[in-house]
Design an enzyme around this catalytic site. Structure first.
Site, short mmCIF file in Angstrom:
data_model
loop_
_atom_site.label_atom_id
_atom_site.label_comp_id
_atom_site.label_asym_id
_atom_site.label_seq_id
_atom_site.Cartn_x
_atom_site.Cartn_y
_atom_site.Cartn_z
N LYS B 79 -6.53 1.27 -3.66
CA LYS B 79 -5.17 1.81 -3.16
C LYS B 79 -4.29 1.65 -4.31
CE LYS B 79 -2.21 1.63 0.94
NZ LYS B 79 -1.96 0.97 2.18
N SER B 154 -1.70 3.79 6.30
CA SER B 154 -1.44 4.44 5.10
C SER B 154 -2.53 4.41 3.92
CB SER B 154 -0.03 3.67 4.34
OG SER B 154 -0.62 2.37 4.19
N SER B 178 -2.76 -0.21 8.54
CA SER B 178 -2.98 0.76 7.49
C SER B 178 -4.48 0.95 6.88
CB SER B 178 -1.95 0.43 6.44
OG SER B 178 -0.86 1.15 6.74
#
Lengths: 89, 485
Positions: B79, B154, B178
């Site tokens: 990420k 997210s 997330s």
């Protein structure tokens, strides 16, 4: 509930433009109404003594980074210093 | 079966027996990215050349007879809020569009020490604030099961990349759901570890008391293997727990007999879609048939977790994001009259709308006269919720709930309604508030053929129990479906 969006924006160092303002204010009111559903608990906060943090010793480590590496992402550098607008008259 | 479709467990064996090389595997995954990522758009940066170099180095070590870690040679996606030395780490924000960290996050050091191959950086909601990955400054990521839908967020890029077979495993971060919510939306397995079990050093901070890095994979065992290498005390993160960890991956047996599963009625209310409830309860019944004991429990304060979460997380975000001022790194506005004008223009131009809303909410709840009414009350509620969970874990081993109230939404459907977007997190935020571990795993499809997520929550540092039950379910259903791309 009424919140002073312009004041909060100023504290946040944000500028909200006039065209965005109404939408922003409306959204912020909705969000504040949502967080207002939290009940008030008449208790006191205490530090959790079973979960104490252990901080590392505050000793500078050298050799990890060069000055250039740390400055590589700076927006403006001059003579090995970060450049900022004049702050003292 | 193509290499990129295999699990890390399968690939680890093939690499160890020299049936395949890391170069072949890495090339196969890079080719996969080239063929599908223009549709999925999971990656912000593909690190192809360096990844192949890393793979070659691992292959050379193996040829020379060196004993290598289990995940050596396996490609992983990261990420884009986890610092990678020399590789752009943008947090999907204009603010950090060109930011290249001079250091690796502790998890990246561990990934490298285990000879895993860094494939690249994955899309996300800006600064991890959002539930759909639509808040990325760069582009929208598409759900591999239906390209018109969001991947969740997210960590939407991480979940979509694993789902689309563009990464064998990935790392995400989870502040309010997330990792779990996008994993549910994309039909993959995602673990939010216990707060403090994985170092946050090098994770760009959103809400420091809630943020936790965790793994996403195609199978439960893959996730367990990655968790086993990333956990551990780190002196660079004072909130990392001081304890020893025993490996979870090797302890997974598939036996769920006698495991007590609690079903909290508060998580099956009106806000939850009927198809989601049915799929989750069907999964619970499968585990029951295999010997688990199921009972109803109550977590009465669960409904207050969402307001408490938005108060605590936004308060911490407003403070954490104060560092983005255009001085030391990141974006700086072009025209300004003085220092304050520079701060204001830099932040107004550099941050997107959702980030601004959260900074303003955080500033408001911490501002003079409001602290006691909001932040203090939210912290008290946090303690109450954690206490209710603690009591529940005296009765049960694992708590089962839906991961998200509904499956993936259409792109654009909720983007103009922050409160609707926040409601995506109602099943996941309590876990962060209480600091607990939870895993999301696929448990069937809804009427529109989109994946549904089952969330299994455990007591602190009981990742073995939730992953044990998740592994048992995976074995019972024979694995999880891949999207047709």
């Amino acid at each position: 509930m009424d919140i002073d969006i312009r004041h909060i924006a100023k504290l946040s160092r944000l500028k909200i433009s006039d065209d965005e303002f109404a939408k922003f204010e409306n959204e912020m009111k909705g969000i504040v109404d949502m967080v207002n559903t939290l009940p008030q608990l008449g208790e006191d906060l205490a530090i959790d003594e079973n979960n104490v943090m252990q901080l590392r010793k505050d000793i500078a480590e050298t050799g990890k980074f060069t000055r250039d590496e740390l400055f590589q992402n700076a927006p403006q550098v001059k003579a090995g210093c970060l450049v900022v607008p004049k702050t003292v008259e | 079966m193509e290499f990129y479709e295999m699990t890390a467990v399968q690939l680890s064996r093939k690499l160890e027996s020299k049936e395949i090389s890391s170069c072949e595997l890495t090339q196969a995954v890079i080719d996969r990215i080239k063929s599908v990522d223009d549709k999925v758009k999971a990656y912000l940066t593909v690190n192809a050349e360096e990844a192949l170099e890393q793979a070659k180095a691992v292959d050379n070590k193996r040829i020379s007879g060196e004993k290598l870690p289990k995940l050596a040679g396996i490609p992983i996606g990261i990420k884009d809020n986890i610092s990678t030395k020399g590789i752009k780490t943008t947090c999907a924000s204009k603010m950090l569009e060109d930011y290249v960290p001079p250091f690796d996050a502790t998890v990246i050091e561990k990934i490298k020490a285990n000879d895993m191959v860094l494939l690249g950086k994955l899309n996300m909601d800006e600064f991890a604030m959002g539930s759909s990955t639509e808040n990325s400054y760069f582009n929208v990521t598409h759900n591999p099961f239906d390209l018109d839908k969001v991947p969740g967020g997210s960590s939407g890029g991480s979940a979509a990349a694993v789902s689309a077979r563009e990464a064998i495993v990935a790392l995400g971060s989870d502040t309010g759901g997330s990792i779990r919510q996008p994993s549910a939306n994309c039909g993959v397995v995602g673990l939010k570890p216990t707060y403090g079990s994985v170092s946050r050093y090098g994770l760009v901070a959103f809400a420091s008391s809630l943020d936790q890095i965790g793994p996403i994979g195609k199978s439960v065992k893959d996730v367990a293997m990655v968790q086993d290498i990333i956990c551990g005390r780190d002196k660079m993160d004072a909130t990392s727990a001081i304890r020893e960890y025993t490996g979870i991956a090797d302890s997974l047996t598939g036996d769920v007999s006698g495991v007590k599963i609690g079903i909290p009625k508060e998580y099956f209310g009106e806000a939850i879609d009927d198809d989601v409830k049915t799929a989750v309860m069907n999964a619970v019944h499968e585990l029951e048939k295999a010997g688990a004991k199921v009972c109803e429990i109550s977590l009465p304060s669960a409904k207050y977790a969402l307001p408490a979460y938005y108060i605590i997380s936004s308060a911490e975000a407003s403070s954490n994001l104060a560092r983005f001022d255009g001085v030391r790194y990141g974006y700086r506005a072009k025209d300004y009259t003085d220092l304050v004008d520079m701060y204001e223009k830099t932040r107004s131009e550099g941050f997107g709308s959702e980030v601004k809303r959260r900074i303003m909410l955080g500033t408001f709840v911490l501002s003079s006269g409001y602290y006691d009414a909001y932040y203090k009350q939210a912290k008290l509620m946090q303690r109450k919720i954690a206490g209710e969970y603690k009591a529940a874990f005296n009765e049960v081993d694992v708590i089962a709930t839906p991961t998200a109230p509904f499956t993936a939404c259409k792109i654009g459907q909720n983007i103009d309604d922050p409160l609707k977007m926040y409601a995506c997190d109602i099943c996941t935020v309590t876990v962060n508030i209480a600091g607990l571990p939870a895993v999301s795993l696929p448990c069937g499809m809804d009427r529109s053929n989109m994946p549904v997520g089952l969330q299994l929550i455990g007591d602190s540092f009981c990742e073995d129990k939730i992953l044990g039950a998740a592994y048992a379910y995976e074995k019972l259903v024979g694995g999880f479906a891949a999207p047709a791309l």
